[in-house]
Design a protein around this motif. Structure first.
Motif, PDB file in Angstrom:
ATOM      1  N   SER A   1     -24.702   7.103   2.529  1.00  0.00           N
ATOM      2  CA  SER A   1     -25.195   8.241   3.294  1.00  0.00           C
ATOM      3  C   SER A   1     -24.202   9.397   3.329  1.00  0.00           C
ATOM      4  O   SER A   1     -24.607  10.552   3.445  1.00  0.00           O
ATOM      5  N   ASN A   2     -22.939   9.071   3.256  1.00  0.00           N
ATOM      6  CA  ASN A   2     -21.895  10.089   3.328  1.00  0.00           C
ATOM      7  C   ASN A   2     -21.171  10.203   2.002  1.00  0.00           C
ATOM      8  O   ASN A   2     -20.640   9.221   1.483  1.00  0.00           O
ATOM      9  N   THR A   3     -21.152  11.409   1.467  1.00  0.00           N
ATOM     10  CA  THR A   3     -20.421  11.675   0.239  1.00  0.00           C
ATOM     11  C   THR A   3     -19.532  12.894   0.427  1.00  0.00           C
ATOM     12  O   THR A   3     -19.836  13.790   1.215  1.00  0.00           O
ATOM     13  N   TYR A   4     -18.446  12.915  -0.314  1.00  0.00           N
ATOM     14  CA  TYR A   4     -17.486  14.007  -0.251  1.00  0.00           C
ATOM     15  C   TYR A   4     -17.086  14.360  -1.667  1.00  0.00           C
ATOM     16  O   TYR A   4     -16.892  13.484  -2.501  1.00  0.00           O
TER      17      TYR A   4
ATOM     18  N   TYR B   1     -15.266   2.646   2.119  1.00  0.00           N
ATOM     19  CA  TYR B   1     -15.329   3.864   1.331  1.00  0.00           C
ATOM     20  C   TYR B   1     -14.797   3.561  -0.057  1.00  0.00           C
ATOM     21  O   TYR B   1     -13.809   2.849  -0.217  1.00  0.00           O
TER      22      TYR B   1
ATOM     23  N   SER C   1     -19.519   6.507   1.159  1.00  0.00           N
ATOM     24  CA  SER C   1     -19.468   5.450   2.159  1.00  0.00           C
ATOM     25  C   SER C   1     -20.234   4.226   1.687  1.00  0.00           C
ATOM     26  O   SER C   1     -20.941   4.254   0.675  1.00  0.00           O
TER      27      SER C   1
END
Length: 120
Positions: free
Chosen positions: A53-56, A30, A49
């Protein structure tokens, strides 16, 4: 060991845009952006990530900031639009495998920081 180098900070007028870059020397599960203003605690801005694919995003960043990455260059970006004076801070890139992406304690590697100043 991962080394991170931020760039792209500077002085910008309110309402303007800026793109920050974080170049990494190794694999980052990350990669996140934090910022710290004078007299304030370091706060979470955004995370992504390895796959992208994964974002925050922090509430303050939603709708204005976009995090992305280019694994071919091993670089993470933070596109900042509609900047406000309250965005003024030193922005830090961080990498690791955090249990909680918003927690500074979850990151093992940090860049030196890049100054973002937004004038009114």
């Amino acid at each position: 060991q991962v080394q991170l180098v931020e760039s792209g900070g500077g002085l910008v007028q309110a309402g303007g845009s800026l793109r920050l870059s974080c170049a990494a020397s190794g694999r980052t599960w990350y990669t996140s952006w934090f910022r710290q203003a004078p007299g304030k605690e370091r706060e979470f801005v955004a995370a992504i990530s390895w796959t992208g694919s994964n974002t925050y995003n922090a509430d303050s960043a939603k709708g204005r900031f976009t995090i992305s990455r280019d694994n071919a260059k091993n670089t993470v970006y933070l596109q900042m639009n509609n900047l406000k004076p309250e965005d003024t801070a030193v922005y830090y890139c961080a990498a690791g495998r955090p249990a909680v992406v918003t927690d500074t304690r979850g990151y093992d590697y940090w860049g030196q920081g890049t100054q973002v100043t937004v004038s009114s």
